[in-house]
Design a protein around this motif. Sequence first.
Motif, PDB file in Angstrom:
ATOM      1  N   SER A 435       0.633  -1.416  -0.142  1.00 55.58           N
ATOM      2  CA  SER A 435      -0.327   0.372  -0.109  1.00 55.58           C
ATOM      3  C   SER A 435       0.745   1.144   0.192  1.00 55.58           C
ATOM      4  O   SER A 435       0.489   2.119  -0.509  1.00 55.58           O
ATOM      5  CB  SER A 435      -0.344   0.277   0.955  1.00 55.58           C
ATOM      6  N   ARG A 436       1.878   1.524   1.101  1.00 52.75           N
ATOM      7  CA  ARG A 436       2.945   2.775   0.984  1.00 52.75           C
ATOM      8  C   ARG A 436       3.765   2.519  -0.119  1.00 52.75           C
ATOM      9  O   ARG A 436       3.771   3.638  -0.619  1.00 52.75           O
ATOM     10  CB  ARG A 436       3.364   2.493   1.943  1.00 52.75           C
ATOM     11  N   ILE A 437       4.530   1.365  -0.900  1.00 54.92           N
ATOM     12  CA  ILE A 437       4.596   2.021  -1.804  1.00 54.92           C
ATOM     13  C   ILE A 437       3.750   2.073  -2.919  1.00 54.92           C
ATOM     14  O   ILE A 437       4.662   3.107  -3.774  1.00 54.92           O
ATOM     15  CB  ILE A 437       5.352   0.105  -2.464  1.00 54.92           C
ATOM     16  N   SER A 438       2.659   1.600  -3.096  1.00 57.59           N
ATOM     17  CA  SER A 438       2.360   1.933  -4.194  1.00 57.59           C
ATOM     18  C   SER A 438       1.464   3.714  -4.357  1.00 57.59           C
ATOM     19  O   SER A 438       1.289   4.108  -5.219  1.00 57.59           O
ATOM     20  CB  SER A 438       0.770   1.156  -4.492  1.00 57.59           C
ATOM     21  N   LEU A 439       1.023   4.179  -2.905  1.00 57.94           N
ATOM     22  CA  LEU A 439       0.992   5.090  -2.610  1.00 57.94           C
ATOM     23  C   LEU A 439       2.231   6.131  -2.915  1.00 57.94           C
ATOM     24  O   LEU A 439       1.762   7.372  -3.834  1.00 57.94           O
ATOM     25  CB  LEU A 439       0.786   5.569  -1.314  1.00 57.94           C
ATOM     26  N   ALA A 440       3.197   5.928  -2.930  1.00 59.47           N
ATOM     27  CA  ALA A 440       4.638   6.442  -3.149  1.00 59.47           C
ATOM     28  C   ALA A 440       4.711   6.432  -4.663  1.00 59.47           C
ATOM     29  O   ALA A 440       4.961   7.613  -4.837  1.00 59.47           O
ATOM     30  CB  ALA A 440       5.554   5.942  -2.564  1.00 59.47           C
ATOM     31  N   ILE A 441       4.319   5.262  -5.741  1.00 59.25           N
ATOM     32  CA  ILE A 441       4.303   5.577  -6.425  1.00 59.25           C
ATOM     33  C   ILE A 441       3.560   6.823  -7.558  1.00 59.25           C
ATOM     34  O   ILE A 441       3.454   7.442  -8.630  1.00 59.25           O
ATOM     35  CB  ILE A 441       4.301   4.260  -7.597  1.00 59.25           C
ATOM     36  N   GLU A 442       2.434   6.469  -6.734  1.00 61.53           N
ATOM     37  CA  GLU A 442       0.976   7.364  -7.430  1.00 61.53           C
ATOM     38  C   GLU A 442       1.379   8.847  -7.158  1.00 61.53           C
ATOM     39  O   GLU A 442       1.206   9.657  -8.144  1.00 61.53           O
ATOM     40  CB  GLU A 442      -0.439   7.234  -6.941  1.00 61.53           C
ATOM     41  N   VAL A 443       1.983   9.207  -5.771  1.00 62.35           N
ATOM     42  CA  VAL A 443       1.997  10.267  -6.055  1.00 62.35           C
ATOM     43  C   VAL A 443       3.247  11.057  -6.375  1.00 62.35           C
ATOM     44  O   VAL A 443       2.801  12.193  -6.842  1.00 62.35           O
ATOM     45  CB  VAL A 443       1.961  10.759  -3.452  1.00 62.35           C
ATOM     46  N   ALA A 444       4.295  10.139  -6.892  1.00 66.01           N
ATOM     47  CA  ALA A 444       5.452  10.709  -7.424  1.00 66.01           C
ATOM     48  C   ALA A 444       4.978  10.931  -8.958  1.00 66.01           C
ATOM     49  O   ALA A 444       5.280  12.217  -9.932  1.00 66.01           O
ATOM     50  CB  ALA A 444       6.658   9.589  -7.048  1.00 66.01           C
ATOM     51  N   ALA A 445       4.260  10.080  -9.215  1.00 68.67           N
ATOM     52  CA  ALA A 445       3.747   9.890 -10.879  1.00 68.67           C
ATOM     53  C   ALA A 445       2.824  11.150 -11.628  1.00 68.67           C
ATOM     54  O   ALA A 445       2.426  11.882 -11.973  1.00 68.67           O
ATOM     55  CB  ALA A 445       3.319   9.081 -11.786  1.00 68.67           C
ATOM     56  N   LEU A 446       1.710  11.746 -10.230  1.00 71.19           N
ATOM     57  CA  LEU A 446       0.322  11.872 -10.206  1.00 71.19           C
ATOM     58  C   LEU A 446       0.886  13.461 -10.331  1.00 71.19           C
ATOM     59  O   LEU A 446       1.771  13.967  -9.798  1.00 71.19           O
ATOM     60  CB  LEU A 446      -0.549  12.018  -8.853  1.00 71.19           C
ATOM     61  N   GLY A 447       0.428  14.490 -10.947  1.00 71.55           N
ATOM     62  CA  GLY A 447      -0.210  15.888 -10.836  1.00 71.55           C
ATOM     63  C   GLY A 447       0.728  16.338 -12.049  1.00 71.55           C
ATOM     64  O   GLY A 447       0.620  17.751 -11.961  1.00 71.55           O
ATOM     65  N   LEU A 448       1.128  15.599 -12.545  1.00 76.20           N
ATOM     66  CA  LEU A 448       1.952  16.029 -13.799  1.00 76.20           C
ATOM     67  C   LEU A 448       1.263  15.681 -15.056  1.00 76.20           C
ATOM     68  O   LEU A 448       1.311  16.986 -16.839  1.00 76.20           O
ATOM     69  CB  LEU A 448       3.136  14.977 -14.515  1.00 76.20           C
TER      70      LEU A 448
END
Length: 553
Positions: A435-448
């Motif tokens: 869950s935490r790894i996936s959230l980190a990936i999503e936060v890093a990849a989102l907003g662009l």
Amino acid sequence: MLTHLSIRDFAVASATEIEFGPGLTVISGETGAGKSLLVDALGFLSGLRADSGMVRHGADRAELSAEFDLADAPAAAIWLREHELDEDGACQLRRTLRADGGSRAWINGRPTTLSQLGELASHLVEIHGQHEHQALLTRGSQLALLDAYGRHAAQLKDVAAAARTWSKLEQEREQLASAGDPGERQDWLRHQINELQAEALEPEAIEELQASHRRHAHASELIEACNVALGRISDDDAISGQLQRARSELARVQQHEPRLAEVDAMLDSAAIQLEEAAALLQVLHDDLDMDPDSYTELEQRLGRLHHLARKHRVVPEALAGTRDALLAELESLDHADERLQVLDQEIQAAAQRWRDAAGVLSRARAKAAETLSRDTTALIGELGMGGGRFEIALEPQAGDRPDPQGAERVEFLVAANAGQPPRPLRRVASGGELSRISLAIEVAALGLDAVPTMVFDEVDSGVGGAVAGIVGQKLRALGRSRQVLCVTHLPQVAAQGHAHYQVSKSESAGSTESEVRLLDDKLRQEELARMLGGVEVSREARAAARRLLADVD
């Protein structure tokens, strides 16, 4: 940006109207209260399928609508204009679902398809469900995420186009090579073409043949009609004679009424028209041919045309196209050996174009993978996995066949703790770590990307404590550049919201009802205290809630 959401008789909500603003909006509530109701409603408005069980019990239909401000959604505004659905800058999505399963959709009040609704919604809202991280376990999703992060749409388009060209040429070559000796087919083609070329097949020639056949078939009727018409026009007592007598009568009194000159001109014109009509009738009469041999020849020609049309399973007017297609095939077979040599050259050139395009994409992917790996690794550490590491491995595709997705596939690798070798993300056992790894990936990849509204449905599940506070901070930071809606059960996340909605459930007269309300400062503190302390809210829980709110930047 989503500005308004209206829900009628959807799931356990009978009537709900919600206004949204910019930044991070959090939605909380007790377990089973229907917190994900808003996410489900937006998903339904985005074109997702929903069964009739989503219609509130006892209601005929569910109805939902959402309004968006297009100031931060230029792609949606362009889509509306291209599909002629724009309405003075407005953007309203509306959908109904009947209890019998029927569904309808509208954009700006005009009926539309679910496909169109989904296309437009993809420019407006992006939904990340609480089980979204499961999609990241598949390598196809990992590749898609990397390409979305790196904005590789143009490079992907070039690679796919080159692969399609190569595949089409290769298929043509295989067909030619597998055909064997084309001699028998060539003989058959020549016979068919000779039959077709013996006739005048152009549509204009066929139309003239049919017209001539009709004239011959009705020649006696036409001759009789022309004779009768000529008699009525040309005799002294016929129309022309009456016109001349009328002009003579009017000429005697014309000096007393000037407007009679205009009448005389009209009659003169009519007389000229009658003379020309009589002349043309005489020509037509003389041209009519009652020769039975000519009629028989026309019958035979039409018969041959219809026989050819039945043989080639087309209408007579399409025979010219059939002839040209057979000629083209014969020419291709006559030059099959030459075509094979040309194809070999074209296939090599297409493969080189693919390699060039794939090389550009590979370099872009390597650069994006490095950046995403670094940013995600930093976020993993912040999310309580100190020493953890995230890497993206680019693995070359086996074989030389041009692939429309490029020359490599990716594998997301994770080392959860320092000193551990990275392993494929799909093999990470701990649900909390995943869950935490996936959230980190999503936060890093989102907003662009250009999607202005992002929705998170309990993506913070499996985390807690200080890590939960960091998750909330990341979502709040994301809310500075995008509108973010987050359904959460964590008070540390809820405290970070710029606005806070509470979903509650009540029962009345045997019916269950969900209610959504915007919390003011006092009610928000109570809700955070409930989330911290459970059903019985203590003084300590209220104090902790106040501290959470006070710590928000």
